[in-house]
Write an enzyme that holds these catalytic residues in place. Structure first.
Site, PDB file in Angstrom:
ATOM      1  N   LYS A  72      41.362   3.412 -12.114  1.00  0.00           N
ATOM      2  CA  LYS A  72      40.644   2.952 -12.983  1.00  0.00           C
ATOM      3  C   LYS A  72      39.493   2.034 -12.451  1.00  0.00           C
ATOM      4  O   LYS A  72      38.607   1.712 -12.636  1.00  0.00           O
ATOM      5  CB  LYS A  72      41.526   2.625 -14.208  1.00  0.00           C
ATOM      6  CG  LYS A  72      41.852   3.552 -15.244  1.00  0.00           C
ATOM      7  CD  LYS A  72      42.524   3.089 -16.363  1.00  0.00           C
ATOM      8  CE  LYS A  72      42.808   3.866 -17.517  1.00  0.00           C
ATOM      9  NZ  LYS A  72      43.291   3.286 -18.505  1.00  0.00           N
ATOM     10  N   ASP A 108      38.291   3.428 -23.953  1.00  0.00           N
ATOM     11  CA  ASP A 108      39.464   2.826 -24.670  1.00  0.00           C
ATOM     12  C   ASP A 108      39.193   2.174 -25.913  1.00  0.00           C
ATOM     13  O   ASP A 108      39.988   1.786 -26.823  1.00  0.00           O
ATOM     14  CB  ASP A 108      40.548   1.974 -23.598  1.00  0.00           C
ATOM     15  CG  ASP A 108      41.246   3.065 -22.801  1.00  0.00           C
ATOM     16  OD1 ASP A 108      41.570   4.185 -23.270  1.00  0.00           O
ATOM     17  OD2 ASP A 108      41.822   2.657 -21.843  1.00  0.00           O
ATOM     18  N   GLY A 132      50.585  -9.164 -24.058  1.00  0.00           N
ATOM     19  CA  GLY A 132      50.260  -8.386 -22.722  1.00  0.00           C
ATOM     20  C   GLY A 132      48.740  -8.762 -22.510  1.00  0.00           C
ATOM     21  O   GLY A 132      47.937  -8.763 -23.336  1.00  0.00           O
ATOM     22  N   ALA A 136      45.072  -2.343 -20.502  1.00  0.00           N
ATOM     23  CA  ALA A 136      45.103  -1.854 -22.264  1.00  0.00           C
ATOM     24  C   ALA A 136      44.615  -3.127 -22.949  1.00  0.00           C
ATOM     25  O   ALA A 136      43.545  -2.921 -23.619  1.00  0.00           O
ATOM     26  CB  ALA A 136      46.095  -1.061 -22.646  1.00  0.00           C
ATOM     27  N   TYR A 232      52.601   5.593 -27.374  1.00  0.00           N
ATOM     28  CA  TYR A 232      52.708   6.853 -28.166  1.00  0.00           C
ATOM     29  C   TYR A 232      53.994   7.591 -27.925  1.00  0.00           C
ATOM     30  O   TYR A 232      53.946   8.926 -28.659  1.00  0.00           O
ATOM     31  CB  TYR A 232      51.320   7.628 -27.945  1.00  0.00           C
ATOM     32  CG  TYR A 232      51.308   7.899 -26.496  1.00  0.00           C
ATOM     33  CD1 TYR A 232      51.485   8.899 -25.701  1.00  0.00           C
ATOM     34  CD2 TYR A 232      50.131   7.095 -25.908  1.00  0.00           C
ATOM     35  CE1 TYR A 232      51.565   9.104 -24.593  1.00  0.00           C
ATOM     36  CE2 TYR A 232      49.733   7.196 -24.691  1.00  0.00           C
ATOM     37  CZ  TYR A 232      50.484   8.235 -24.109  1.00  0.00           C
ATOM     38  OH  TYR A 232      50.175   8.261 -22.702  1.00  0.00           O
TER      39      TYR A 232
END
Ligand code: NAP
Length: 291
Positions: A72, A108, A132, A136, A232
């Protein structure tokens, strides 16, 4: 599902490993429903081969592809242009073919925001608490800022990493919104927020008995708190189960996954993505994995 012939166009995903990726199932189901002559393939790519693979993809005229761990960030120097969102996050998850080379973005943010925009809330009065500071988390920070949240609290277990994270926003419009905290501030901050977001992998399969915060131990929680876990698998996580027991609104990571994929498909095909079909394909696969 797809009839492959001499006119079939190629889409795909690069990463390493890819064996657990749910994107091929979701995207190929969308392609089938739209009755398009495309196929979406997994391409496991080692980092040392990344540049060569991109040249090969370009020569083969791939329409576009998704990017996942570990490429990424490392892909960015090989792209001729990336969007401001991707620049700020420092990561690309969607790439498409142009006459001037590969262009990239990060979907995202759209994926993260999608379930929140369906909720009636004055986001300009909400100060989210994000657990965090990994990849993400960066998309979540930008997403919260786009929603209009005035301040964004971010918690990390490692204060040195937190400092680096905070500094990394210095030249962005979000700098003044972000307030970093060490992990021990969590109980206090959870008591005051209306949106708690877990971007850590704590609670993810197979460690399903773990939770980043034991909500049962926190007594002073706002009744309108939304608990959003990016995980998920499983659905729900222990964090979300505890939130449900307290009667709180919960959001799991499926919708983000579906919507980021839908946004990527729209970029490649220049037409709306069949989100309901994509969601169902994903849920079927996740349910099968539990059995
Ligand atoms: P990442 O870059 O590795 O970041 C993980 C973050 O969590 C780091 O800040 C890490 O801190 C922190 N962390 C890990 N274990 C912790 C613990 N025990 N206590 C406190 N903090 C801890 O990972 P990522 O790519 O951001 O992904 C994070 C999660 O989001 C994963 O579960 C992933 O599946 C999920 N995700 C979901 C979607 C979706 O579409 N639903 C999209 C992206 C990611 P350290 O650096 O100190 O280890």
């Amino acid at each position: 599902m797809v009839d492959i012939n001499g006119k079939t166009k190629l889409l795909g995903i690069i990463g390493n490993p890819l064996s657990h990726s749910l994107s091929p199932i979701m995207q190929n189901m969308a392609i089938a429903i739209l009755q398009l002559n495309y196929v979406y393939l997994p391409f496991p790519v080692k980092t040392e081969n990344l540049e060569e693979v991109l040249k090969g993809f370009y020569a083969l005229n791939l329409v576009g592809f998704n990017v996942t761990i570990p490429h990424k960030q490392t892909i960015i120097p090989f792209l001729s242009q990336i969007t401001t969102n991707a620049q700020i996050i420092g990561a690309v998850n969607t790439v498409w073919h142009t006459d001037t080379g590969w262009h990239g973005t990060n979907t995202d943010i759209d994926g993260f925001i999608a379930p929140l925009t369906k909720i009636e809330r004055d986001w300009s009065k909400v100060t989210p608490v994000i657990l965090g500071i990994g990849g993400a988390s960066r998309a979540v920070v930008v997403g919260c800022a786009k929603l209009g949240c005035p301040e964004i609290h971010v918690l990390a277990r490692d204060n040195k990493k937190l400092e680096v994270f905070e500094q990394s926003w210095a030249n962005t419009p979000f700098k003044s919104k972000i307030k970093g905290h060490s992990w021990n501030k969590l109980p206090e901050l959870v008591s005051t927020t209306e949106l708690l977001i877990n971007t850590t992998p704590v609670g993810m399969y197979p460690n399903i008995k773990e939770t980043p915060i034991n909500l049962e131990e926190i007594e002073t929680i706002k009744p309108n708190l939304i608990v959003y876990d990016l995980i998920y698998n499983p659905r729900p996580t222990l964090l979300l189960k505890q939130a449900q027991k307290k009667g709180l609104m919960i959001i799991d990571g499926v919708e983000m996954l579906v919507q980021q994929g839908g946004k990527a498909l729209e970029i490649w095909l220049q037409q709306p993505a069949p989100i309901d079909v994509m969601r169902q394909a994903l849920l079927n696969q996740l349910n099968m994995n539990y059995e």
